[in-house]
Write an enzyme that holds these catalytic residues in place. Structure first.
Site, PDB file in Angstrom:
ATOM      1  N   LEU A  82       0.822  -1.214   0.000  1.00  0.00           N
ATOM      2  CA  LEU A  82       0.000   0.000   0.000  1.00  0.00           C
ATOM      3  C   LEU A  82       0.855   1.263   0.000  1.00  0.00           C
ATOM      4  CD1 LEU A  82      -2.659  -1.034   2.679  1.00  0.00           C
ATOM      5  CD2 LEU A  82      -2.476  -1.727   0.285  1.00  0.00           C
ATOM      6  N   TYR A  91       1.727   9.901 -11.594  1.00  0.00           N
ATOM      7  CA  TYR A  91       1.258   8.904 -10.638  1.00  0.00           C
ATOM      8  C   TYR A  91       0.628   7.724 -11.365  1.00  0.00           C
ATOM      9  CZ  TYR A  91      -1.864   6.727  -7.206  1.00  0.00           C
ATOM     10  OH  TYR A  91      -2.543   5.824  -6.435  1.00  0.00           O
ATOM     11  N   THR A  99      -4.789   1.558  -9.044  1.00  0.00           N
ATOM     12  CA  THR A  99      -5.564   2.794  -8.943  1.00  0.00           C
ATOM     13  C   THR A  99      -6.438   3.036 -10.168  1.00  0.00           C
ATOM     14  OG1 THR A  99      -5.379   5.224  -8.862  1.00  0.00           O
ATOM     15  CG2 THR A  99      -3.553   4.022  -9.832  1.00  0.00           C
TER      16      THR A  99
END
Length: 375
Positions: free
Chosen positions: A85, A161, A132
């Site tokens: 994570l 990202y 994500t």
């Protein structure tokens, strides 16, 4: 007793996951970065006396940029499950730190997978990779026939990202196929809670609304109010992380609610929790929000007061306007059903921040009283 290792254990997801695994009887090891200030507020309640014979939660200093360190920790802990994570997860900031994001979010995943392979733990250790919804980039042509993004939707990341996370996604899939590892991607859509970082838009909203209601702040600023997100509660999402690693076969999964909401509507929901109604006027960068009603006797906000403005500084170089996920696979194959809807999420966050800001207000009043007495 099962053993779990969590990177990013001090974050929102890591803290909720650690709680869940401890409740299930796991021995939980967490990796935290060394910092000169305390950064364990979300997990401090999980500690027992380190000398206690039943201590089941242990922290290790480590960093996803340090392969040798990660390998040592995995060797020492011999985990049955690894939950990766840890990440630099702020999309906006990733434009300012693209190399760092690539190193941590992309290559950091590789370092964990390679450590497990080198140590010969391929058959023992199951790996969850936190992916994500930013992989999709909000491209409308890539949705499924129901208008959602699912496990088969093409990717088009639109931030450093997202690009770094797409490497993490594919290297996880590659190691699963190349080395027969139980390695899974959980494609998480936006998930929030009272433990969300203060720089993320939902927490920025609930903190500001709480301060305005208590008279500690006049107004605040946001970027794209039209952006739409699929917001769920982090507690539901970490439960799904665990379920993914209990499945019979390693697969990739979308974790989402299937409901989308604009930033503007999230703002309205947050103000409504403290009895304040808003009216929005203007368009684009000229849009502002004004108070039209204040129905809670505990909060006194002037009718007509401007409480929100748009600041183009918060616009991203490549904006993702809409993200909505299809959790059908998770529901049908694993029986995952979210226990929280958006209204209960906002209520939970607002209760937490109002309580927090009341403590700040009490401290201010106490300091004021001390000064008056000293005069």
């Amino acid at each position: 007793m099962k053993v779990a290792l969590i990177t990013g254990v001090t974050g929102q997801d890591g803290s909720y996951l650690a709680e869940l695994l401890l409740e299930k009887g796991y021995m939980v090891h967490g990796i935290k970065r060394r910092a000169s200030s305390f950064n364990t507020a979300r997990i401090d309640h999980l500690y027992q006396d380190p000398h206690h014979p039943n201590q089941k939660f242990k922290l290790h200093y480590g960093d996803l940029s340090d392969a040798m360190n990660l390998t040592r920790i995995i060797q020492e802990t011999q985990p049955d499950e690894i939950y990766n994570l840890g990440a630099m997860s702020h999309v906006g900031v990733s434009f300012d730190t693209p190399e760092y994001v690539g190193n941590i979010d992309g290559l950091g995943t590789l370092r964990i997978l390679e450590a497990v392979r080198i140590l010969g733990l391929e058959k023992k250790t199951r790996i969850y990779q936190a992916s994500t919804s930013e992989l999709y980039g909000g491209m409308p042509e890539n949705k499924n026939d129901k208008g959602f993004y699912d496990e088969n939707s093409p990717f088009y990341p639109r931030s450093p990202y997202g690009v770094a996370k797409i490497y993490g996604y594919w290297i996880t899939k590659n190691y699963r196929e190349a080395y027969d590892m139980f390695a899974c991607n959980g494609i998480l859509f936006n998930h929030e809670s009272p433990r969300r970082g203060e720089t993320f838009v939902t927490r920025k909203i609930t903190r500001a609304v709480s301060k305005i209601a208590l008279g500690l702040q006049d107004k605040f600023y946001l970027g794209n109010l039209n952006a739409q997100r699929d917001w769920g509660h982090a507690k539901d999402y970490v439960r799904m992380m665990w379920m993914i690693l209990q499945a019979d076969h390693p697969e990739d999964w979308v974790i989402a609610t299937g409901v989308t909401t604009t930033v503007r509507d999230f703002v309205c929901l947050a103000f409504r929790e403290v009895g304040i109604e808003l009216e929005f006027k203007g368009n684009g960068v000229e849009e502002k929000a004004y108070v039209t009603a204040c129905n809670n006797k505990d909060f006194k906000v002037e009718i007509g007061k401007e409480v929100l403005s748009v600041d183009p500084t918060y616009f991203r170089p490549t904006e993702v306007d809409l993200l909505i996920g299809d959790p059908s696979k998770a529901k049908n194959k694993l029986g995952w059903v979210p226990e929280h809807d958006l209204a209960s999420l906002v209520k939970d966050m607002m209760e937490g921040d109002v309580s927090l800001m009341k403590k700040d207000l009490d401290l201010l009043k106490a300091g004021h009283n001390i000064l008056k007495q000293a005069e």
